[in-house]
Design a protein around this motif. Sequence first.
Motif, PDB file in Angstrom:
ATOM      1  N   ALA A 191       0.823  -1.212   0.000  1.00 18.49           N
ATOM      2  CA  ALA A 191       0.000   0.000   0.000  1.00 18.49           C
ATOM      3  C   ALA A 191       0.855   1.258   0.000  1.00 18.49           C
ATOM      4  CB  ALA A 191      -0.935   0.004   1.203  1.00 18.49           C
ATOM      5  N   LYS A 192       2.114   1.150   0.342  1.00 22.54           N
ATOM      6  CA  LYS A 192       3.008   2.313   0.365  1.00 22.54           C
ATOM      7  C   LYS A 192       3.363   2.740  -1.052  1.00 22.54           C
ATOM      8  CE  LYS A 192       5.202   1.245   4.775  1.00 22.54           C
ATOM      9  NZ  LYS A 192       5.047   2.442   5.565  1.00 22.54           N
ATOM     10  N   SER A 193       3.725   3.998  -1.161  1.00 25.77           N
ATOM     11  CA  SER A 193       4.144   4.518  -2.467  1.00 25.77           C
ATOM     12  C   SER A 193       5.571   4.059  -2.758  1.00 25.77           C
ATOM     13  CB  SER A 193       4.082   6.048  -2.471  1.00 25.77           C
ATOM     14  OG  SER A 193       5.081   6.580  -1.620  1.00 25.77           O
ATOM     15  N   ASP A 194       5.977   4.199  -4.011  1.00 28.35           N
ATOM     16  CA  ASP A 194       7.339   3.816  -4.386  1.00 28.35           C
ATOM     17  C   ASP A 194       8.370   4.667  -3.645  1.00 28.35           C
ATOM     18  OD1 ASP A 194       6.497   1.798  -6.063  1.00 28.35           O
ATOM     19  OD2 ASP A 194       6.496   3.061  -7.858  1.00 28.35           O
ATOM     20  N   ALA A 195       8.038   5.925  -3.398  1.00 29.55           N
ATOM     21  CA  ALA A 195       8.952   6.806  -2.673  1.00 29.55           C
ATOM     22  C   ALA A 195       9.117   6.341  -1.223  1.00 29.55           C
ATOM     23  CB  ALA A 195       8.450   8.242  -2.707  1.00 29.55           C
ATOM     24  N   GLN A 196       8.022   5.943  -0.593  1.00 29.44           N
ATOM     25  CA  GLN A 196       8.100   5.446   0.779  1.00 29.44           C
ATOM     26  C   GLN A 196       8.910   4.159   0.850  1.00 29.44           C
ATOM     27  OE1 GLN A 196       3.847   5.319   1.380  1.00 29.44           O
ATOM     28  NE2 GLN A 196       3.948   6.964   2.913  1.00 29.44           N
ATOM     29  N   LEU A 197       8.712   3.293  -0.132  1.00 31.51           N
ATOM     30  CA  LEU A 197       9.495   2.054  -0.166  1.00 31.51           C
ATOM     31  C   LEU A 197      10.973   2.350  -0.388  1.00 31.51           C
ATOM     32  CD1 LEU A 197       7.145  -0.304  -2.212  1.00 31.51           C
ATOM     33  CD2 LEU A 197       7.655  -0.421   0.221  1.00 31.51           C
ATOM     34  N   ALA A 198      11.258   3.335  -1.237  1.00 25.28           N
ATOM     35  CA  ALA A 198      12.649   3.695  -1.506  1.00 25.28           C
ATOM     36  C   ALA A 198      13.324   4.219  -0.240  1.00 25.28           C
ATOM     37  CB  ALA A 198      12.718   4.741  -2.614  1.00 25.28           C
ATOM     38  N   GLU A 199      12.582   4.943   0.595  1.00 27.17           N
ATOM     39  CA  GLU A 199      13.134   5.427   1.865  1.00 27.17           C
ATOM     40  C   GLU A 199      13.517   4.250   2.772  1.00 27.17           C
ATOM     41  OE1 GLU A 199      10.331   8.023   3.737  1.00 27.17           O
ATOM     42  OE2 GLU A 199      10.452   9.517   2.144  1.00 27.17           O
ATOM     43  N   MET A 200      12.790   3.158   2.636  1.00 28.42           N
ATOM     44  CA  MET A 200      13.076   1.956   3.419  1.00 28.42           C
ATOM     45  C   MET A 200      14.145   1.096   2.760  1.00 28.42           C
ATOM     46  SD  MET A 200       9.179   0.817   4.370  1.00 28.42           S
ATOM     47  CE  MET A 200       9.710  -0.626   5.279  1.00 28.42           C
ATOM     48  N   GLY A 201      14.541   1.472   1.552  1.00 31.55           N
ATOM     49  CA  GLY A 201      15.531   0.699   0.819  1.00 31.55           C
ATOM     50  C   GLY A 201      14.930  -0.510   0.122  1.00 31.55           C
TER      51      GLY A 201
END
Length: 70
Positions: free
Chosen positions: A43-53
Amino acid sequence: MATLTTNTTVRNPLAAFGGAILAWFETYADAKSRRSEIDALEAKSDAQLAEMGLTRDRIPHYVFRDLFYV
């Protein structure tokens, strides 16, 4: 002519025990399920996932990271 009907319930104790074991396994499987964590990450955005690596294709690897090493 007379008709006699009785409603007796004969319970098999072995079947009841098997049903209890099955119910326990279902409860255990639900508790160990990680589907909710996968859904939350998807459900997270790609940007949020990228912040998590993370990238979307690595979500299952991230969720089950304690079960296997690749």
